[in-house]
Structures are given as C-alpha cells and as structure tokens.
Design a protein around this motif. Structure first.
Motif, PDB file in Angstrom:
ATOM      1  N   TYR A 120      -7.318 -46.766 -20.667  1.00 39.45           N
ATOM      2  CA  TYR A 120      -6.103 -48.037 -21.232  1.00 39.45           C
ATOM      3  C   TYR A 120      -5.355 -47.839 -19.797  1.00 39.45           C
ATOM      4  O   TYR A 120      -5.609 -47.367 -18.882  1.00 39.45           O
TER       5      TYR A 120
ATOM      6  N   PHE B 134       8.578 -44.837 -13.128  1.00 35.99           N
ATOM      7  CA  PHE B 134       7.481 -44.774 -12.262  1.00 35.99           C
ATOM      8  C   PHE B 134       6.641 -46.004 -12.318  1.00 35.99           C
ATOM      9  O   PHE B 134       6.554 -46.599 -13.674  1.00 35.99           O
TER      10      PHE B 134
ATOM     11  N   GLY C  76       4.238 -47.152 -17.374  1.00 35.35           N
ATOM     12  CA  GLY C  76       4.151 -47.435 -15.948  1.00 35.35           C
ATOM     13  C   GLY C  76       3.392 -48.581 -15.636  1.00 35.35           C
ATOM     14  O   GLY C  76       3.210 -48.928 -14.507  1.00 35.35           O
TER      15      GLY C  76
ATOM     16  N   ASN D  79       9.785 -45.016 -19.546  1.00 35.87           N
ATOM     17  CA  ASN D  79       8.565 -44.351 -18.923  1.00 35.87           C
ATOM     18  C   ASN D  79       7.520 -45.223 -18.707  1.00 35.87           C
ATOM     19  O   ASN D  79       6.934 -45.191 -17.426  1.00 35.87           O
TER      20      ASN D  79
ATOM     21  N   TYR E 119      10.420 -36.460 -19.053  1.00 31.58           N
ATOM     22  CA  TYR E 119      10.691 -37.674 -20.038  1.00 31.58           C
ATOM     23  C   TYR E 119      12.089 -37.772 -20.221  1.00 31.58           C
ATOM     24  O   TYR E 119      12.947 -38.640 -20.355  1.00 31.58           O
TER      25      TYR E 119
HETATM   26  C1  PHB Z   1       1.672 -44.925 -20.228  1.00 39.84           C
HETATM   27  O1  PHB Z   1       2.492 -45.876 -19.279  1.00 39.84           O
HETATM   28  O2  PHB Z   1       1.124 -45.287 -21.129  1.00 39.84           O
HETATM   29  C2  PHB Z   1       2.126 -43.692 -20.005  1.00 39.84           C
HETATM   30  C3  PHB Z   1       2.529 -42.986 -18.711  1.00 39.84           C
HETATM   31  C4  PHB Z   1       2.876 -41.659 -18.629  1.00 39.84           C
HETATM   32  C5  PHB Z   1       2.716 -40.802 -19.710  1.00 39.84           C
HETATM   33  C6  PHB Z   1       2.509 -41.502 -20.835  1.00 39.84           C
HETATM   34  C7  PHB Z   1       2.349 -42.751 -20.990  1.00 39.84           C
HETATM   35  O3  PHB Z   1       3.091 -39.649 -19.633  1.00 39.84           O
END
Ligand code: PHB
Length: 349
Positions: free
Chosen positions: A144, A116, A98, A96, A274
C-alpha cells in the motif's frame, strides 16, 4: 476543540495510543492549555480502515466542530482526512502517516506533518547497506502507499550506491502470512533483506524471519518502524536488525533523556518514535496557538508561526520544509538488548 483521529484497534492500535500519549504530555507539560484556552478533546478510532477515512474525518469536522484534527497513522486513511481538510479548511496535523501527496502534489496551507514522508527513512538505508558490503538485496513490504513509497526511497539510494534489487516481494496490508515469502527469500539467497513493516505485523515478521532460520544468515534491514514499539513482543528475534529512522531511544541528549523519563513516569511505558511524533505535534500546536493567543480564526498568523517553527524535539531540533514536512536528520540504528541503539547520522537534514 481538538479532534484525535487515530487507530485504537488493529495492527496499529499501539501506535495510536503512543501518539495520543505524546501529544497530551507536551500540552500537560505547558499547563494543559493552548494559547491560554481550555481544550476539549474528541476522539475517533479510525481502525486503519481507508474506506472509512472521509466519513470518520467528517464526524470530527461536521458533528464535533473541531478546530484541528490530529491524525493519523495509516497513509490510506490520511488521504481521507486530507480531502476533508482541503475541502473544509480545518487545521490538519499529521503525527505519523508518511503519504507523499500530503506534502508534495497536494500540500496545503492548513496541513502540517510532524513525522516523516514515506521515502525519507529509506532514502538513508541504501548507502548504509552498501557500506556493509551487501550488494544484492530483496525488498519486502505490505503493498500500500506506505510500503510502495518506502520502496521508492530504498530503490533510489541503494541503486545509486551500486546495489542490485534482485526481487520485490509484497503482501496486502495488514496480512501477516509471511511463510511462503520467507521460503522464497531463503531460496534467493540475497546478501541482505530490506523491508517496511510496522506495529503488530512488524513483530510477527521479525519472529517469523528468525523462526525460518534467516536471522544471522541474511542480515535484515528496514525503515526503523520495523523495530519501534515492538521490541518486547519480538524478543531476541529483533537482535541485530539494522534500520534508519529520524529517532533513536539511545540519543544521548538532555532533551531526549528528559522526555523519556517524563513519558515513562506518566504512562508506565517506554516511549518510541510514535510517542515522539505525538509529542512534537503538541509542541507545534502550542507554538502556533501561542502566536495567536488561542484564536484559531487568525489563520494567516497561525500558519506562519507553525511554518517558521523550530521544534526542540527529543529526536533533535527540526524545522518545516516549504511544503510542511520535517527537515530532520536520519539515524542509523541497531537493536541491542531491547533498545534501538544509535550508530550515527545516516543522512543529515
Ligand atoms: C503509513 O504511512 O501508513 C505508516 C507509516 C509508518 C508506520 C505505520 C504506518 O510506522
């Protein structure tokens, strides 16, 4: 030895579970082994807590001696995993998070992302909003890496299409006290709002947006994480929200339908992006391990197989870029009746 470092508590807890489910489904569909070998799993709850990222990754690498880390969701925690991966050489699969550095300035031969990069979905958002005639927008996010880098993609695409960003709003992760910011949005009266939120916080944001009287008055857009895995929790507050993402529930392909059916049967849950990313992480690892017959010490062959893989994903087929990030289509979607309906491809490859 497969290490899962994911959030199992906090605002991203459901995301971690979906990723693990998807990953296990892919492997179970192929007989439950990797390159012909039995798998042992080791798990750490990373709590989406960046200050514990290095320590938690080291538990898997040094204590549990894993061959591969599958993780994680939060960009800040990912940078901890990334340091450990680069220092130790352990194979790192990002299902996940990115964060740009992982596949840009600090990309590495042993690190692969199956999801991504943070600016990828929002780079497709600006043109879609301008096509609807929304010339002035407010941006709002958690402050962040993920939110800031999502903004980079939004700013680039929206201003290039002729839009003006009248205000950037933010709050610290994972705060959900949106009230003062929503009051400010109401006063600013932009043509539209664009945002990055995810998980439990995203559901709360959409509900608060509706409760503040903004739903239907100021159209709400976002990177598609806003509406992933939260459509039950958000209820009618999500209706009409338009987003861009590399997946949509309603993609009308045999591959997506088969995946959705198997996932729902196995876990008694509807899959989301996810789950797809976890599933694709499994598919990538399977391809790599088959190429070396399960011998993880054959690193050159292993990385080569993963680098040149085409992933036959529920999202559509995708390949790896040179720096190990997916080359993929981004879809425009709208929420209707608790489903992310695809409207078309917003950005190709
Ligand atoms: C992350 O990179 O912190 C992030 C990106 C997408 C999400 C959740 C966290 O849905």
């Amino acid at each position: 030895r497969v290490g899962l470092m994911l959030p199992y508590t906090g605002t991203f807890a459901q995301l971690g579970v979906a990723i693990e489910n998807g990953f296990r489904l892919a492997i179970n569909e192929q007989g439950g082994k990797l390159g012909g070998r039995e798998i042992e799993f080791f798990k750490v709850d990373d709590e989406s807590e960046p200050s514990k990222g290095i320590e938690n990754a080291n538990k898997l690498v040094q204590r549990d001696k894993v061959d591969v880390i599958v993780g994680t969701v939060h960009s800040g925690v990912q940078m901890g995993i990334h340091k450990v991966a680069r220092d130790s050489g352990v194979l790192s699969l990002i299902p996940n998070a990115g964060v740009h550095a992982a596949t840009r300035a600090q990309c590495a031969p042993n690190v692969f992302r199956t999801s991504f990069s943070n600016s990828q979905p929002t780079r497709a958002l600006g043109a879609a909003m301008m096509a609807k005639g929304h010339k002035k927008a407010v941006w709002i996010t958690w402050k962040y890496a993920a939110g800031d880098e999502a903004f980079e993609g939004f700013k680039e695409s929206y201003t290039a299409a002729g839009g003006t960003i009248v205000k950037e709003l933010g709050l610290p992760f994972p705060n959900v006290e949106f009230q003062a910011l929503l009051t400010e949005i109401a006063a600013l009266k932009p043509d539209a709002v664009a945002c990055f939120f995810a998980g439990g916080g995203a559901a709360k944001f959409m509900k608060d947006y509706a409760a503040a009287g903004l739903q239907g008055k100021i159209p709400l857009y976002g990177s598609g994480f806003l509406t992933e895995g939260v459509l039950d929790a958000a209820g009618p507050a999500a209706n009409g929200v338009m987003t861009t993402l590399h997946y949509s529930d309603s993609l009308d392909t045999p591959r997506n339908k088969e995946f959705r059916l198997n996932y729902a049967k196995t876990f008694k849950l509807q899959p989301d992006v996810y789950a797809v990313q976890g599933y694709d992480t499994g598919l990538l690892l399977i391809q790599g391990m088959n190429a070396v017959k399960g011998d993880v010490t054959k690193k050159v062959e292993l990385y080569k197989a993963m680098e040149s893989a085409t992933i036959n994903s529920p999202r559509g087929k995708w390949t790896m870029s040179k720096s190990h990030n997916p080359v993929q289509d981004i879809y425009l979607r709208v929420v209707e009746n608790k489903e992310n309906k695809v409207l078309g491809v917003a950005a190709k490859a």
